[in-house]
Design a protein around this motif. Structure first.
Motif, short mmCIF file in Angstrom:
data_model
loop_
_atom_site.label_atom_id
_atom_site.label_comp_id
_atom_site.label_asym_id
_atom_site.label_seq_id
_atom_site.Cartn_x
_atom_site.Cartn_y
_atom_site.Cartn_z
N GLN A 2 0.82 -1.21 0.00
CA GLN A 2 0.00 0.00 0.00
C GLN A 2 0.86 1.26 0.00
N PRO A 384 -6.25 -14.35 2.35
CA PRO A 384 -6.89 -13.16 1.75
C PRO A 384 -8.36 -13.05 2.12
N ASP A 402 -3.31 -11.98 -7.18
CA ASP A 402 -2.29 -10.94 -6.98
C ASP A 402 -1.87 -10.88 -5.52
N PHE A 403 -2.84 -10.95 -4.61
CA PHE A 403 -2.54 -10.90 -3.18
C PHE A 403 -1.64 -12.07 -2.78
N GLN A 407 1.93 -10.77 -1.71
CA GLN A 407 1.96 -10.41 -0.30
C GLN A 407 2.04 -11.62 0.64
N THR A 408 2.25 -12.81 0.09
CA THR A 408 2.37 -14.00 0.93
C THR A 408 3.56 -14.83 0.48
#
Length: 485
Positions: A2, A384, A402-403, A407-408
């Motif tokens: 972010q 998520p 995408d997550f 991000q993982t």
């Protein structure tokens, strides 16, 4: 992530005077840089985020220099105050490699390769004029030190991983001799350093543009030609390799407005083909054997076959006996077979059942009659489904994918899964077994397990050409209930 998005919004607003409508996160490449597409009513542009500030500065300097020379590179629009984010021209997503894989070895693709090599010669020669090589990211010149670095990269990350005996001192002596031989090249211009079809973007009207040249330096032009023509993934036919080399030399002579000694040029070119092939093997070894990234492991067999074709058909012009012995070991059937996965054919009985499920409902029973198989717990991956925007989505929706990818630690998790499952699949194909079960569970059977099951099914089909039965237990049950209503 972010904070990066906020930084992109701020930079775009400062540059354009207006806000972004939407920021699209683009798939990550092999580097640590992240790319984003900014959408506005005025059009699109690309935002790049990279923590390596010197790398960003080099790319921007090269880009501005080449763009001012009207060479085919993206225009740079803006740079953030901390120099970690920059905006550049959007040249699209379609690479020359994409076009090759879509259209095959046809006249249109040959002409795109030829055009790319012509533009390369322009970049090398015109881009060299007035370029401040002190702004290079690493070495200012691809000389003996850089050549030795590539040879040692191959030695440490590929050759030594084979655990085959060789005389280390004699090999280093041969590396020294080859480095000295290649350093004395007649021509030195800007060297792209990673000139390959993946770094060439093709527009809808078939113009070509270059990206990812931040590792460039002064050096032999033959290196870049070798990088493109002998790229393992492209696997160009032998007649294309010869004809494209001659096309490039024609362009080089035209731009220089002088004839060159073609025999000498090609002799030195052969040396750089070898250096490039070995550097690529070192990269595949590092990314595949050490970082365990599956896509690099699957590229090793073709890279070795390329190397075998080259050393059997071309003369280096210098005697390097221990090096030659080592190369023959690397391209032996034993080593190529070691990296070539066993693939299924029409008579292979094996079917792999891959499924996702919810641990709340329990582990699905294996109805094949064999029992056993693998059950992987995805609950160690950040969920998520805890985020409001993903609650109604699944592991097949872009936002969730995408997550999980960005991000993982899903990629690390899956690489380990692939390593384990691959052992059984190869063994089952070899022994004629007919069934293997692999299940992925998460809390609700909606996000992580669905994504992981899809990824394994895709991996097995691509690598082993094996039959895969894919089932998402929880999602299929929900669909059945909805249809019944």
């Amino acid at each position: 992530m972010q904070s990066i998005i906020d930084g992109i919004n701020k930079l775009y607003a400062e540059w354009s005077g207006s806000a972004c409508d939407r920021i699209e996160i683009l798939p990550q490449s092999g580097s640590d840089r992240r790319y984003f597409r900014i959408h506005t009513k005025k059009g699109t542009c690309i935002a790049t985020h990279g923590h390596n500030v010197p790398e960003n500065e080099t790319f921007i300097y090269f880009s501005q220099h080449f763009y001012n020379q009207q060479l085919p590179v993206p225009e740079i629009y803006a740079l953030s105050e901390d120099k970690t984010i920059y905006l550049q021209q959007d040249l699209g997503d379609v690479s020359l490699l994409n076009r090759l894989e879509e259209e095959g070895f046809c006249d249109n693709i040959y002409n795109l390769f030829k055009a790319s090599l012509h533009q390369l010669a322009l970049l090398q020669i015109k881009g060299h004029d007035g370029l401040d090589y002190s702004r290079c990211l690493t070495n200012q010149e691809f000389g003996k030190q850089a050549i030795m670095a590539d040879l040692l990269y191959f030695k440490y990350y590929f050759l030594d991983a084979l655990r085959k005996p060789y005389d280390k001192q004699k090999l280093i002596d041969d590396f020294e001799a080859l480095s000295n031989y290649l350093t004395h090249t007649e021509y030195k211009y800007f060297m792209f350093r990673d000139f390959q079809s993946r770094n060439i973007l093709v527009t809808p009207v078939n113009t070509v543009h270059f990206i990812d040249y931040q590792g460039g330096m002064q050096g032999a032009p033959q290196y870049d030609v070798a990088s493109m023509i002998w790229q393992a993934r492209a696997n160009l036919p032998d007649d294309w390799k010869e004809n494209l080399l001659n096309d490039y030399i024609d362009s080089f002579e035209q731009i220089k407005n002088e004839q060159i000694n073609r025999h000498l040029f090609k002799s030195q070119y052969n040396g750089y083909v070898l250096i490039r092939l070995l550097q690529v093997l070192g990269a595949y070894g590092f990314r595949g054997l050490f970082e365990r990234k599956a896509q690099f492991l699957t590229s090793i067999p073709q890279a070795l076959k390329n190397l075998r074709v080259f050393i059997n058909d071309h003369n280096l012009g210098i005697a390097v006996p221990e090096f030659s012995k080592v190369l023959q070991v690397c391209v032996s059937d034993e080593i190529i077979d070691r990296f070539t996965p066993l693939t299924a054919d029409e008579e292979t009985p094996l079917t792999v059942s891959v499924q996702s499920f919810s641990f709340r409902k329990g582990i699905p029973a294996d109805t094949s009659g064999n029992g056993g198989g693998y059950v992987f717990d995805c609950r160690g991956i950040l969920n998520p489904g805890r985020l409001e925007q993903f609650k109604t989505q699944t592991g097949r929706d872009k936002g969730v994918k995408d997550f999980l990818e960005q991000q993982t630690r899903m990629a690390e998790f899956l690489n380990s899964v692939f390593d384990i499952v691959d052992i059984s699949v190869e063994d089952y194909i070899r022994r004629g077994f007919d069934h293997l079960s692999v299940s992925f569970g998460c809390t609700g059977g909606q996000h992580r397990s669905v994504y992981a099951a899809d990824a394994l099914a895709r991996h097995l089909r691509n690598k082993f050409k094996v039959k895969v039965e894919l089932k998402h237990v929880e999602q299929e049950a929900k669909n059945w209930v909805n249809e019944a209503k």
